[in-house]
Design a protein around this motif. Sequence first.
Motif, PDB file in Angstrom:
ATOM      1  N   VAL A  65      -4.515  18.668 -33.593  1.00 39.55           N
ATOM      2  CA  VAL A  65      -5.963  18.489 -33.589  1.00 39.55           C
ATOM      3  C   VAL A  65      -6.655  19.833 -33.410  1.00 39.55           C
ATOM      4  N   VAL A 110     -15.558  16.284 -30.027  1.00 37.91           N
ATOM      5  CA  VAL A 110     -14.960  15.514 -31.120  1.00 37.91           C
ATOM      6  C   VAL A 110     -13.864  16.363 -31.740  1.00 37.91           C
ATOM      7  N   ARG A 162     -11.006  17.202 -34.677  1.00 37.72           N
ATOM      8  CA  ARG A 162     -10.661  16.998 -36.079  1.00 37.72           C
ATOM      9  C   ARG A 162      -9.142  16.842 -36.114  1.00 37.72           C
ATOM     10  N   ILE A 163      -8.670  15.831 -36.808  1.00 39.18           N
ATOM     11  CA  ILE A 163      -7.221  15.609 -36.863  1.00 39.18           C
ATOM     12  C   ILE A 163      -6.629  16.412 -38.017  1.00 39.18           C
ATOM     13  N   ASP A 211      -1.916  13.723 -38.568  1.00 39.61           N
ATOM     14  CA  ASP A 211      -2.033  12.423 -37.910  1.00 39.61           C
ATOM     15  C   ASP A 211      -0.644  11.833 -37.630  1.00 39.61           C
ATOM     16  N   SER A 237     -11.441  12.706 -26.609  1.00 44.90           N
ATOM     17  CA  SER A 237     -11.679  12.332 -27.995  1.00 44.90           C
ATOM     18  C   SER A 237     -10.436  11.692 -28.611  1.00 44.90           C
ATOM     19  N   LEU A 238      -9.306  12.245 -28.325  1.00 40.56           N
ATOM     20  CA  LEU A 238      -8.049  11.711 -28.862  1.00 40.56           C
ATOM     21  C   LEU A 238      -7.772  10.295 -28.358  1.00 40.56           C
ATOM     22  N   LYS A 240      -9.953   8.081 -27.426  1.00 39.56           N
ATOM     23  CA  LYS A 240     -10.868   7.147 -28.087  1.00 39.56           C
ATOM     24  C   LYS A 240     -10.369   6.848 -29.490  1.00 39.56           C
ATOM     25  N   ASN A 241      -9.915   7.858 -30.186  1.00 41.84           N
ATOM     26  CA  ASN A 241      -9.411   7.687 -31.541  1.00 41.84           C
ATOM     27  C   ASN A 241      -8.202   6.733 -31.560  1.00 41.84           C
ATOM     28  N   THR A 288      -8.711   2.905 -30.988  1.00 40.39           N
ATOM     29  CA  THR A 288      -9.236   2.072 -32.085  1.00 40.39           C
ATOM     30  C   THR A 288      -8.123   1.505 -32.967  1.00 40.39           C
ATOM     31  N   ARG A 289      -6.883   1.925 -32.729  1.00 38.37           N
ATOM     32  CA  ARG A 289      -5.789   1.531 -33.629  1.00 38.37           C
ATOM     33  C   ARG A 289      -4.951   0.366 -33.095  1.00 38.37           C
TER      34      ARG A 289
END
Length: 215
Positions: free
Chosen positions: A103, A115, A117-118, A121, A146-147, A149-150, A153-154
């Motif tokens: 990231v 925030v 940026r990946i 991934d 941030s990571l 939270k990302n 969502t999965r």
Amino acid sequence: MTGALTTTVTGVPTLAGAFPGATTEPEAQDPGAPHGYPGELAAVLIGAEQLRDKIAELAAAVAADHDLDTPPLLVCVLKGAVMFVTDFARAMPVPVELEFMAVSSYGSATSSSGVVRILKDLDRDITGRRVVIVEDIIDSGLTLSSLRKNLATRGPARVDVVALLRKPAAVKVDADVRYVGFDIPTEFVVGYGLDFNERYRDLPFVGLLAEHVYR
Ligand code: PRP
């Protein structure tokens, strides 16, 4: 959990040997010299033996909290956590699986929006899995926050964080880190994966960079 595990490294050693674990390093007088960095390290902050003992403790704690049938999925955040994750995975008393992410923060470190940026991934779906993010250091906490939270969502069963080091005085956001190895002073630390301009990641201990190197 975190409180019982975390060792606070108080003060900054001006001479190697002024803190626990340091005397175990044979190269205490010039700790960088045997590794090709003569005169570049001011001191050892956390010695190799101390790192090994703490990683065993962290691994035991993470394993004790694991109650799923599928193995924990360790997500290593490149590049700083690479040394830590390989030792951590081998210290785990249960099978684990490994994934890697890279990231980068938007903007400069001081004006970061938090925030990320990946750049690389995960290679697989994490639905229903227990994910353990493995970080070398929590500084502001923005990357991790941030990571988290990302990944949340999965659809993972849960997301925990294990961090080897934390600078409590620098933390800006609470990233809810369940397992922390050492709370350290806000100083320029390198080694065991941590770099300055890509150097020093290969040191087997966490050390303080000599001031003349970064001034
Ligand atoms: C470091 C570290 C964390 C992040 C912590 O990575 O590995 O990912 O900074 O900082 P924060 O808590 O202020 O967000 P870095 O961007 O230096 O990349 P690297 O791991 O490749 O060295």
